[in-house]
Design an enzyme around this catalytic site. Structure first.
Site, PDB file in Angstrom:
ATOM      1  N   CYS A  36      58.371  11.098 -53.188  1.00 18.35           N
ATOM      2  CA  CYS A  36      58.212  12.050 -54.291  1.00 18.35           C
ATOM      3  C   CYS A  36      56.720  12.293 -54.468  1.00 18.35           C
ATOM      4  O   CYS A  36      55.955  11.343 -54.664  1.00 18.35           O
ATOM      5  CB  CYS A  36      58.799  11.472 -55.570  1.00 18.35           C
ATOM      6  SG  CYS A  36      58.487  12.496 -57.004  1.00 18.35           S
ATOM      7  N   CYS A  73      58.059  19.195 -49.622  1.00 16.52           N
ATOM      8  CA  CYS A  73      58.950  18.830 -50.732  1.00 16.52           C
ATOM      9  C   CYS A  73      60.108  18.016 -50.148  1.00 16.52           C
ATOM     10  O   CYS A  73      60.734  18.449 -49.173  1.00 16.52           O
ATOM     11  CB  CYS A  73      59.485  20.096 -51.401  1.00 16.52           C
ATOM     12  SG  CYS A  73      60.788  19.808 -52.623  1.00 16.52           S
TER      13      CYS A  73
END
Lengths: 248, 248
Positions: free
Chosen positions: B200, B88
């Site tokens: 992302c 992440c």
């Protein structure tokens, strides 16, 4: 967001890594979740150091995978897992070793699948098993299903089925593999079986090529459902039988 | 098969679970492997109990994710991980907390990506960052790249980019999302950037909709490469630059 800890489900993986990722993906899809915090807590050991199950069980060569599998189970228990699951049919041969080494329950894909089938209203009490030759030879499903008086029928062309499994392992999941698998499943239905049981991760990837009117159960779906149930603290998600078994 | 233990790479995951599975899939694909035993040893904590990073970092509400993230890092270290990685971008805000809590190295996606870009021959020293507003606001890439004199350019229509990210989170990865993403990337190239940086996970899923002549780097690919390198014991797999950066 209210803070609450969900039970950790430990996954013995790496047999192979693709099957491990596929199980995780199934768990995500089967979990009713609107946000990250709604998901199941998985602790996944994708371990390449497990000696070959095929070499040990079928070819009778190579060292036993049992010690490394037991080591994984203990590692996951020590890290906080509340229960364990194995992302591989064949490796369930070592389920007794795992049970003897840890004090947390094993969500046993073979037993759970046998229980699911035992609860079905069957006509012929015959189940067509689409699995690798290794799973057939060690008789995992045969033993579990015979307790309910159910007979296992293997594919007429088991060696062709193995060729399909090997093709999928090479990444060949296209028209040729799908068509060949659909034919083997159609032949299976000529054997007066009540349903087809898919008990091989590679074959799961081709499952939607089977005629949708064919009654079909995938062992990985049964395990997935139990992981989600346990992972949500015993609360069964609202999965209808239709999502697991298509009766046309 | 000769028995050898590979270093365990611990993955802090669940932010979200899809991104975790995507990173694992990338590692499998990037590993030169002929059999299960050739793969990288991953120990993956897909943890739903991490408080919302958005709430803590952007909205300024809710409790800090740091304690739970530190707990995961310690759990993975105790279970035998030789190094850690986070699946992440946003959660890299807590990298200093992790480094302060464990004695094993963190394979830092932001730092690794900044190092990769710093080694490139750039003309404008401008990088177009396609990321969530959270990643922009906390300035993770801005800080890391400014050390090399590189300026970050964000999307002209950042709110439209956020709409695309949210659509992908809902599973909408079809033509509409792909077309919208390709347009935002094309606009970015009008800003005299040397390359586009995808930072992302949701946007990574649309990456192949970008004009193939656009120079493009995906932070997840940089992290993947380092995981494979460390996971194979420091041996760099034969991945050509072309697999990471397409220059048309």
């Amino acid at each position: 967001m209210s803070r609450r800890s969900r039970p950790i489900i430990g996954i013995l993986g790496g047999m192979g890594p693709d099957a491990t990722v596929d199980l995780m993906r199934r768990v995500i899809v089967a979990t009713p979740a609107a946000d990250d915090c709604d998901h199941v807590h998985l602790l996944v050991d994708s371990n390449p150091d497990i000696p070959s199950r095929i070499a040990a069980l079928i070819e009778g060569t190579g060292e036993s995978p049992a010690p490394e599998i037991v080591k994984m189970a203990k590692r996951l228990e020590a890290a906080g897992a509340a229960s364990l699951a194995i992302a591989c049919n064949t490796a369930h041969f070592y389920a007794p070793d795992i049970r003897g080494a840890v004090s947390i329950p094993l969500l046993d894909m073979i037993e759970l699948t046998a229980e699911t089938i035992a609860q079905m209203a069957l006509t012929h009490h015959r189940v067509g098993l689409l699995a690798s030759t290794a799973v057939l030879n060690i008789g995992l499903y045969e033993k579990a299903l015979s307790r309910s008086g159910i007979t296992i029928i293997s594919a007429r062309r088991q060696s062709d089925l193995m060729d399909i499994i090997k093709a999928v392992k090479r990444g060949e999941t296209g028209h040729i593999a799908r068509h060949a698998f659909a034919r083997i499943a159609a032949e299976m239905m000529e054997e007066r079986v009540d349903l087809i049981l898919i008990a091989c991760t590679e074959l799961s990837l081709l499952a939607d090529s089977i005629n949708p009117e064919t009654p079909c159960l995938d062992a990985m779906d049964v395990l997935t459902r139990e992981i989600v149930r346990q992972g949500l603290g015993g609360q069964l998600p609202n999965i209808t039988e239709d999502k697991q078994i298509s009766h046309g």
